[in-house]
Design an enzyme around this catalytic site. Sequence first.
Site, short mmCIF file in Angstrom:
data_model
loop_
_atom_site.label_atom_id
_atom_site.label_comp_id
_atom_site.label_asym_id
_atom_site.label_seq_id
_atom_site.Cartn_x
_atom_site.Cartn_y
_atom_site.Cartn_z
N TYR A 115 -12.09 -7.50 18.21
CA TYR A 115 -11.89 -6.04 18.22
C TYR A 115 -12.71 -5.38 19.33
O TYR A 115 -12.19 -4.59 20.12
CB TYR A 115 -12.29 -5.48 16.84
N SER B 271 -12.68 3.13 20.65
CA SER B 271 -13.63 3.02 19.53
C SER B 271 -15.03 3.06 20.13
O SER B 271 -15.22 2.72 21.31
CB SER B 271 -13.43 1.69 18.81
P1 NAD Z 1 -5.18 2.48 10.12
O1 NAD Z 1 -5.19 1.04 9.75
O2 NAD Z 1 -5.12 3.49 9.04
O3 NAD Z 1 -4.02 2.78 11.16
C1 NAD Z 1 -3.63 1.90 12.17
C2 NAD Z 1 -2.18 2.18 12.49
O4 NAD Z 1 -1.73 1.27 13.51
C3 NAD Z 1 -1.27 1.94 11.27
O5 NAD Z 1 -0.32 2.98 11.19
C4 NAD Z 1 -0.60 0.62 11.59
O6 NAD Z 1 0.66 0.45 10.98
C5 NAD Z 1 -0.47 0.74 13.10
N1 NAD Z 1 -0.20 -0.54 13.74
C6 NAD Z 1 -0.86 -1.72 13.55
N2 NAD Z 1 -0.26 -2.69 14.28
C7 NAD Z 1 0.78 -2.10 14.94
C8 NAD Z 1 1.76 -2.56 15.83
N3 NAD Z 1 1.80 -3.83 16.21
N4 NAD Z 1 2.68 -1.67 16.32
C9 NAD Z 1 2.65 -0.37 15.92
N5 NAD Z 1 1.75 0.11 15.08
C10 NAD Z 1 0.83 -0.74 14.60
O7 NAD Z 1 -6.49 2.71 10.97
P2 NAD Z 1 -7.02 3.98 11.78
O8 NAD Z 1 -8.44 4.06 11.49
O9 NAD Z 1 -6.15 5.16 11.56
O10 NAD Z 1 -6.87 3.42 13.27
C11 NAD Z 1 -6.22 4.10 14.31
C12 NAD Z 1 -6.89 3.76 15.64
O11 NAD Z 1 -8.21 4.25 15.63
C13 NAD Z 1 -7.00 2.25 15.91
O12 NAD Z 1 -6.74 2.00 17.28
C14 NAD Z 1 -8.45 1.96 15.59
O13 NAD Z 1 -8.94 0.84 16.30
C15 NAD Z 1 -9.11 3.26 16.04
N6 NAD Z 1 -10.43 3.49 15.44
C16 NAD Z 1 -10.59 3.76 14.11
C17 NAD Z 1 -11.87 3.99 13.61
C18 NAD Z 1 -12.13 4.33 12.16
O14 NAD Z 1 -13.30 4.42 11.78
N7 NAD Z 1 -11.13 4.54 11.34
C19 NAD Z 1 -12.96 3.94 14.46
C20 NAD Z 1 -12.77 3.64 15.79
C21 NAD Z 1 -11.50 3.43 16.28
#
Ligand code: NAD
Length: 272
Positions: A170, A157
């Site tokens: 986080y 991130s």
């Molecule tokens: P999201 O909440 O839509 O997806 C997160 C996924 O992780 C979900 O499918 C959830 O079920 C899964 N998950 C959570 N705990 C878990 C576990 N213990 N075991 C297996 N799976 C698990 O969010 P997203 O935005 O798609 O996030 C995906 C990644 O991207 C994350 O690592 C998040 O930190 C990172 N991220 C997202 C953003 C954003 O703006 N959306 C920005 C920076 C980083």
Amino acid sequence: MQKPNDRLAGQTCIVTGSSNGIGSAIAKAIGQEGANVVVNYHSDKEGAEETADWIAKNSNCGEALVIGGDVSKEADVSELFKKTVAEFGTVHISIGNAGLQQDHALHEMKLEDWQQVIDVNLTGQFLTARAAIKEFLKRGMRPELSNALGKIICISSVHEVIPWAGRANYATSKGGLKMLMQSICQEYAPKKIRCNSIAPGAIKTDINKDVWSTEEGKKKMLKLIPYGRIGEPSDIGSVASWLASDESDYINGTTLFVDGGMTCYPGFTQNG
Ligand code: NAD
């Protein structure tokens, strides 16, 4: 979505937490490149099956397999890799995408809110990368498929470098992930393993829906993005499929920021 070009044909990739959001977009992009894709999910089996169906319909040669499991549990991660190897023979690409937030002011943050985020976002990446490296080393080089013994991509991130009030758990998990990724590179690059991170900025998914789904929240978010748009999950998918391919073979131990310029700190534009 781009047209498939099979840059990853013959390879197998695990994407953790890929039933929805960024993980699903990564799984689809990797599937379009011809790889077999393991769609790991935590609770949303239906979402994982939809992702796998999409891959089955849109890939020229790859297959998709749905496997449940919690990345913070050692036994689950071990089972995830065991089932993948049983089905596809080995693993060539491992993408640690699973992540979550538990936001609280630090003085009100319960130990379990801290621990859960560290367990999933950081320990989950350790467990996944460890299992991948073991499998890569066991299999040995397959130069006809890739110049690398294996590729690990950690979804980090912008908060691996931008501090985040109210989300110290986080930001700490992602800051720690930067060191994990670079230490893996230092240790295993001589064995021809590539380990890199992708650091998304603001991408439209469930994790931040409460912000981008209101006009006021969207306006606030856009102030942080010089490029003037909120990212889509496919913005990360296309970078991940390229980073998994030999086109990026000389990239190792680095974080690619995919953030529309967020890490250029636009708040300073008028205040230099
Ligand atoms: P999201 O909440 O839509 O997806 C997160 C996924 O992780 C979900 O499918 C959830 O079920 C899964 N998950 C959570 N705990 C878990 C576990 N213990 N075991 C297996 N799976 C698990 O969010 P997203 O935005 O798609 O996030 C995906 C990644 O991207 C994350 O690592 C998040 O930190 C990172 N991220 C997202 C953003 C954003 O703006 N959306 C920005 C920076 C980083």
